[in-house]
Design a protein around this motif. Sequence first.
Motif, PDB file in Angstrom:
ATOM      1  N   GLU A  49      13.832  10.599  -6.325  1.00 17.54           N
ATOM      2  CA  GLU A  49      12.533  10.850  -5.714  1.00 17.54           C
ATOM      3  C   GLU A  49      12.626  12.034  -4.757  1.00 17.54           C
ATOM      4  OE1 GLU A  49       9.537   8.741  -2.518  1.00 17.54           O
ATOM      5  OE2 GLU A  49      10.487   7.448  -4.020  1.00 17.54           O
ATOM      6  N   ILE A  50      11.732  12.999  -4.924  1.00 17.79           N
ATOM      7  CA  ILE A  50      11.767  14.184  -4.071  1.00 17.79           C
ATOM      8  C   ILE A  50      10.498  14.365  -3.258  1.00 17.79           C
ATOM      9  CG2 ILE A  50      13.422  15.442  -5.502  1.00 17.79           C
ATOM     10  CD1 ILE A  50      11.093  16.897  -6.772  1.00 17.79           C
ATOM     11  N   SER A  51       9.430  13.651  -3.625  1.00 24.65           N
ATOM     12  CA  SER A  51       8.219  13.727  -2.815  1.00 24.65           C
ATOM     13  C   SER A  51       7.339  12.519  -3.063  1.00 24.65           C
ATOM     14  CB  SER A  51       7.433  15.013  -3.106  1.00 24.65           C
ATOM     15  OG  SER A  51       6.813  14.970  -4.369  1.00 24.65           O
ATOM     16  N   ARG A  52       6.494  12.219  -2.059  1.00 23.40           N
ATOM     17  CA  ARG A  52       5.551  11.113  -2.137  1.00 23.40           C
ATOM     18  C   ARG A  52       4.319  11.542  -1.350  1.00 23.40           C
ATOM     19  NH1 ARG A  52       6.895   4.763  -1.445  1.00 23.40           N
ATOM     20  NH2 ARG A  52       8.503   5.448  -2.906  1.00 23.40           N
ATOM     21  N   GLU A  53       3.165  11.593  -2.021  1.00 24.46           N
ATOM     22  CA  GLU A  53       1.961  12.093  -1.360  1.00 24.46           C
ATOM     23  C   GLU A  53       0.747  11.253  -1.710  1.00 24.46           C
ATOM     24  OE1 GLU A  53       0.623  15.918  -3.032  1.00 24.46           O
ATOM     25  OE2 GLU A  53       2.232  15.686  -4.507  1.00 24.46           O
ATOM     26  N   GLU A  54      -0.173  11.158  -0.781  1.00 21.51           N
ATOM     27  CA  GLU A  54      -1.417  10.421  -0.988  1.00 21.51           C
ATOM     28  C   GLU A  54      -2.369  11.246  -1.844  1.00 21.51           C
ATOM     29  OE1 GLU A  54      -4.338   7.820  -1.145  1.00 21.51           O
ATOM     30  OE2 GLU A  54      -2.637   7.302   0.150  1.00 21.51           O
ATOM     31  N   ILE A  55      -2.901  10.636  -2.923  1.00 22.62           N
ATOM     32  CA  ILE A  55      -3.846  11.346  -3.781  1.00 22.62           C
ATOM     33  C   ILE A  55      -5.206  10.651  -3.820  1.00 22.62           C
ATOM     34  CG2 ILE A  55      -2.070  12.377  -5.236  1.00 22.62           C
ATOM     35  CD1 ILE A  55      -2.663  10.205  -7.326  1.00 22.62           C
ATOM     36  N   GLY A  56      -5.324   9.502  -3.149  1.00 16.03           N
ATOM     37  CA  GLY A  56      -6.601   8.793  -3.130  1.00 16.03           C
ATOM     38  C   GLY A  56      -6.788   7.927  -4.356  1.00 16.03           C
ATOM     39  N   PRO A  57      -7.641   6.915  -4.273  1.00 17.64           N
ATOM     40  CA  PRO A  57      -7.878   6.016  -5.406  1.00 17.64           C
ATOM     41  C   PRO A  57      -8.670   6.695  -6.521  1.00 17.64           C
ATOM     42  CG  PRO A  57      -9.356   5.499  -3.598  1.00 17.64           C
ATOM     43  CD  PRO A  57      -8.425   6.552  -3.078  1.00 17.64           C
ATOM     44  N   GLY A  58      -8.640   6.060  -7.686  1.00 20.91           N
ATOM     45  CA  GLY A  58      -9.385   6.591  -8.829  1.00 20.91           C
ATOM     46  C   GLY A  58      -8.472   7.125  -9.912  1.00 20.91           C
ATOM     47  N   SER A  59      -8.975   7.085 -11.148  1.00 24.99           N
ATOM     48  CA  SER A  59      -8.226   7.588 -12.308  1.00 24.99           C
ATOM     49  C   SER A  59      -8.755   8.943 -12.735  1.00 24.99           C
ATOM     50  CB  SER A  59      -8.345   6.591 -13.472  1.00 24.99           C
ATOM     51  OG  SER A  59      -7.848   5.327 -13.123  1.00 24.99           O
ATOM     52  N   GLY A  60      -7.919   9.665 -13.500  1.00 30.83           N
ATOM     53  CA  GLY A  60      -8.349  10.956 -14.031  1.00 30.83           C
ATOM     54  C   GLY A  60      -7.254  11.996 -13.941  1.00 30.83           C
TER      55      GLY A  60
END
Length: 218
Positions: A132-143
């Motif tokens: 694992e090299i990064s972990r970021e918030e992308i918000g809920p929802g698909s697409g």
Amino acid sequence: MIQATGATSITATTAATTSTSATSTADFDTFLQMLTAQLKNQDPLNPMEGTEFAVQLATFSGVEQQTRTNQLLEEMLAHTSGDLGQMAQWIGKQARTTQPVWFGDSSLTLEVTPDPSADSVLLVTRNAAGTEISREEIGPGSGQIEWFGRDGKGDRLPKGQYSFETISIRNDEVIGIDPASAYGRVVEAQLGPQGTEVILEGGSVVLADEVTALREMD
């Protein structure tokens, strides 16, 4: 229309090869029966000359080799006219897969499908070694989202293969971990031990039935 024409051509060729193989097999069997009958019924006082017998044996060997060659050609055609022939149309396109894909000079398009009930979603990025090299918030929802290859500090990551997953969170609890798909460029198709495979830029090997979508290069 092009695809239909190709299928017709392959079918016709297959039929022709099968017919040729059947004819060669019939000729081989007939030749063998005639040679056996000739040996059984030859005059003991005037047997077949050694040179004549050698010529017939050579002919026998030639017929046998031709029959085997036709069988091998038929097997090759069966492979070519199946999935592998169709995979040739994939080369140069982008295939969507959960396997590692190559990140170079351009961003990658990811397809994320986190748990729909999540109130927070994290995108986890791993390198070719699975670290694992990064972990970021992308918000809920698909697409689809664009990944620009940045680490947790905002620095650009080196070129290489990367894979992705999403962590779905609700009320501060993890409720799901799902692989995220990414698009990689197809550079080759081959027959592998488990079936038809596509090779992506960077060397990732993906079974054809694991590809979930195709698209033209941007």
